[in-house]
Design an enzyme around this catalytic site. Structure first.
Site, PDB file in Angstrom:
ATOM      1  N   SER A  52      26.959 -34.253  10.186  1.00  0.00           N
ATOM      2  CA  SER A  52      25.850 -34.783   9.215  1.00  0.00           C
ATOM      3  C   SER A  52      24.555 -33.886   9.132  1.00  0.00           C
ATOM      4  CB  SER A  52      25.278 -36.296   9.705  1.00  0.00           C
ATOM      5  OG  SER A  52      24.324 -36.538   8.794  1.00  0.00           O
TER       6      SER A  52
ATOM      7  N   TYR B 286      21.226 -41.934  16.219  1.00  0.00           N
ATOM      8  CA  TYR B 286      22.093 -41.241  15.141  1.00  0.00           C
ATOM      9  C   TYR B 286      21.748 -39.907  14.982  1.00  0.00           C
ATOM     10  CZ  TYR B 286      24.972 -40.342  11.169  1.00  0.00           C
ATOM     11  OH  TYR B 286      25.777 -39.896  10.243  1.00  0.00           O
TER      12      TYR B 286
END
Length: 256
Positions: free
Chosen positions: A144, A157
């Site tokens: 990501s 995250y």
């Protein structure tokens, strides 16, 4: 001639489903792994519509003891594994202040996004090397932009994706020696270099405002006083201020 076979984790929807469909269209048979007990009819139809064989496996990659059964099921279904797409992952369990981050939530997200992905890749790489094939093997990991762009309300995250990004780099040398590829791809918006330059200018405007009061009013006063250099500075400042306001409105629209 037999088709190559691919495993896609988290392949029942979203990015994983798109990867599975693209691989099927490229000539791969698909072994999809997800948490649902059985595959949705639409999932099977999307894959088989491309002429691919389809097999489904219910599993949680956070459970390391289940990896051997997963790899055995994929090998039994198609005889070998030529590609692994590491897509399975979760977002922050709870978004909030970094000071409120709970250890159990932190452990949960790392057990899936990082730990499970790393050791599933290890198990699949061993199976690839143990089974000769006609196709070049590859392990592709979806990370990501949060691996590099901080989000304070979901630090767990970002940490998991940063670790996963490094994991995508570390095995490459070993992979080259053993004739399979390790690739990583980051999901999310990647700003163009012009956007980056503009954002730097906007941040500079914000810093001027914070350090010297109402800078916009000051720029307008400069414009009223006259002077070529001051007028040019005022025009630049007003233009940047307009870009900053547009950027804020756009962000609010997206967040809605």
């Amino acid at each position: 001639m037999t088709r190559p076979a691919a495993i896609v984790t988290g392949g029942a929807r979203g990015i994983g489903l798109a990867c599975a469909a693209a691989l099927a269209d490229a000539g791969f048979d698909l072994f999809v792994v997800d948490l649902a007990e059985k595959a949705a009819d639409r999932l099977a139809a999307d894959i088989t519509a491309h002429g691919a064989k389809f097999a489904y496996h219910c599993g949680d990659i956070a459970d390391l003891d289940s990896h051997a059964a997963l790899v055995d099921a994929a090998t039994s279904a198609f005889g070998r594994i030529d590609c692994l797409i590491n897509n399975a992952g979760i977002s922050a369990v709870v978004r909030g202040d970094l000071l409120e981050l709970r250890p159990d939530n932190f452990d949960r997200i790392l057990s899936i996004n990082l730990r499970g992905t790393v050791f599933l890749s290890q198990a699949v790489a061993r199976a690839m090397l143990a089974t000769p094939g006609d196709y070049r093997r590859s392990i592709i990991t979806i990370t990501s932009v949060s691996a590099e762009m901080a989000s304070p309300e979901r630090a767990d995250y970002c940490i998991s994706k940063a670790g996963l990004s490094m994991w995508g780099k570390d095995p490459r040398a070993a992979a080259r020696r053993r004739k399979y590829r390790c690739v990583r791809g980051a999901a999310g918006h990647h700003p163009h270099r012009h956007d980056i330059r503009r954002n730097r200018q906007i941040r500079r405007v914000d810093r001027r405002r914070a350090g010297a009061g109402e800078a916009l009013g000051r720029s307008r006063r400069c414009r009223r006083r006259g002077g070529g250099t001051r007028r040019r500075q005022a025009r630049l400042f007003d233009r940047l201020d307009h870009q900053c306001r547009r950027r804020t409105v756009g962000a609010e629209a997206v967040n809605r």
